[in-house]
Write an enzyme that holds these catalytic residues in place. Structure first.
Site, short mmCIF file in Angstrom:
data_model
loop_
_atom_site.label_atom_id
_atom_site.label_comp_id
_atom_site.label_asym_id
_atom_site.label_seq_id
_atom_site.Cartn_x
_atom_site.Cartn_y
_atom_site.Cartn_z
N GLN A 1 39.84 30.38 55.98
CA GLN A 1 40.15 29.08 55.38
C GLN A 1 39.81 27.97 56.38
OE1 GLN A 1 40.73 28.46 52.34
NE2 GLN A 1 41.58 30.33 51.41
N CYS B 1 18.21 43.67 28.60
CA CYS B 1 19.57 43.97 28.14
C CYS B 1 19.58 44.36 26.66
CB CYS B 1 20.51 42.78 28.39
SG CYS B 1 20.40 41.46 27.17
N ASP C 1 31.84 36.88 43.39
CA ASP C 1 32.47 37.09 42.08
C ASP C 1 32.58 35.74 41.42
OD1 ASP C 1 35.57 36.17 41.60
OD2 ASP C 1 35.01 36.22 43.71
N ASP D 1 41.97 40.42 43.98
CA ASP D 1 42.38 39.25 44.76
C ASP D 1 43.88 39.35 45.00
OD1 ASP D 1 43.55 38.55 42.38
OD2 ASP D 1 42.16 36.94 41.92
#
Length: 374
Positions: free
Chosen positions: A187, A304, A264, A89
């Site tokens: 935005q 897992c 994310d 980012d």
């Protein structure tokens, strides 16, 4: 970076991001490695969960350890020993999070270093330079993450400045002769007309992918869904779409239904450390006393390391004792849950039965299916 769109089901898209460092199957979830680490996990463990790309944090890595130490190791990949692709980012969201500690001006943002209080300045150009040194496979433009709530006038001014910063980011990125990908960030808060201006302006500048920013900052879910339904069809079909900072498993499902390719969020890792674990039928709070004598795994359907080896009772015990291993095992499970969810979504799109998958998903967690207006 090359994006291949393979097939669609309604608005949902199945594709691949192809990098020199590897292939990312989309829709994809990117675990967050803020300080150059997915908290408590080795890169090998993260890879074993199925993750193909990580998110790194420009702002935090710039302040500590800094660009020079990063360069001693080549770049962020060499520093943290993750050899797959990394998206970073731009620092815009962290600046937004600083609140009163920051002053936003046309040239950039002046703020106090949260570590030692010294004055610091971050601009679009500086963000591009830091991300170049990090060796980011996907670089994000520097923008202002518009807070919520924001009135139309403030959201308009903020979005227009982000557009000017986008052009400056593009210019500096090109001057550095960076051969990696650069994504624009749309935005405009919850206002469709402002989002329209933002998308149009960014597409005119030209980017390798487009992120939808300024969502999941406190607005109602209906507004997030409405904005995604409005914005996604305007993004060029041949470019990947990234919904930043989202989210809960349901948010991933709803994002995909509306045409998002990348996500994310810190949720799987942060929730794991707090004993909130995602399973097929919803969420388990491992701290609850009812798990004290439960010898079953967290999730019978999960493959897992945690579910293959340990009982709920053991995980409850580790949590109660505040053992580091508990946080690690919980994190392995939650990250694997997210990757399994994305794999099932990709398969459902390939088979053309995403809406059936969505119905089954909500039935299992006991929630109604949100309406789709696209």
């Amino acid at each position: 970076m090359k994006f291949e769109l393979q097939t669609t089901d309604g608005q949902a898209r199945r594709g691949r991001l192809i990098f020199e460092r590897g292939v990312v199957e989309t829709p994809a979830f990117m675990p967050v490695g803020t300080y150059g680490t997915v908290k408590g996990m080795t890169p090998e463990e993260v890879k074993e969960t199925g993750a193909q790309i990580l998110l790194g944090n420009t702002f935090h890595l710039w302040l500590r350890p800094g660009q020079e130490i990063m360069k001693l190791h080549g770049d962020l990949h060499g520093f943290m020993q993750w050899h797959g692709p990394i998206l970073t980012d731009s620092g815009g969201f962290q600046v937004f999070s600083l609140g009163a500690m920051r002053k936003i001006k046309e040239e950039g943002v002046h703020f106090r270093n949260p570590i030692n209080g010294t004055p610091v300045f971050l601009s679009p150009e500086k963000s591009m330079e830091i991300q170049y040194d990090l060796g980011s496979d996907i670089v994000m433009i520097f923008d202002e993450c518009t807070p919520y709530p924001a009135d139309w006038d403030y959201a308009k001014r903020s979005m227009e400045m982000s557009l000017r910063w986008a052009a400056r980011s593009r210019k500096r990125f090109d001057e550095l002769q960076n051969k990696n990908a650069l994504f624009g960030i749309i935005q405009g808060s919850i206002y469709e007309d402002l989002r329209d201006i933002s998308v149009k302006g960014l597409v005119e500048i030209g980017f390798d992918g487009y992120a939808v920013g300024g969502l999941a900052v406190g607005e109602p879910k209906e507004d997030m869904h409405r904005i995604l339904e409005h914005v996604c069809p305007q993004i060029p079909q041949d470019k990947p779409r990234y919904l930043m900072g989202v989210g809960k498993p349901e948010d991933l499902v709803e994002g995909v239904r509306r045409g998002i390719d990348m996500f994310d969020c810190v949720m799987p890792t942060r929730n794991a450390r707090n004993g909130h674990l995602f399973v097929t039928h919803g969420v388990i709070k491992i701290r609850n006393a009812k798990h004290k004598e439960d010898t079953s795994p967290l999730d019978e359907q999960c493959d897992c390391y945690t579910c293959r080896n340990y009982s709920r009772a053991y995980l409850h015990h580790l949590d109660r004792c505040n053992e580091i291993l508990g946080a690690r095992l919980n994190t392995i499970h939650n990250l694997r849950y997210y990757q399994r969810l994305m794999a099932k979504i990709r398969q459902a799109i390939e088979e053309g039965n995403l809406e059936q998958f969505v119905e089954d998903f909500y039935q299992r967690i006991g929630k109604p299916v949100p309406a789709l207006s696209i």
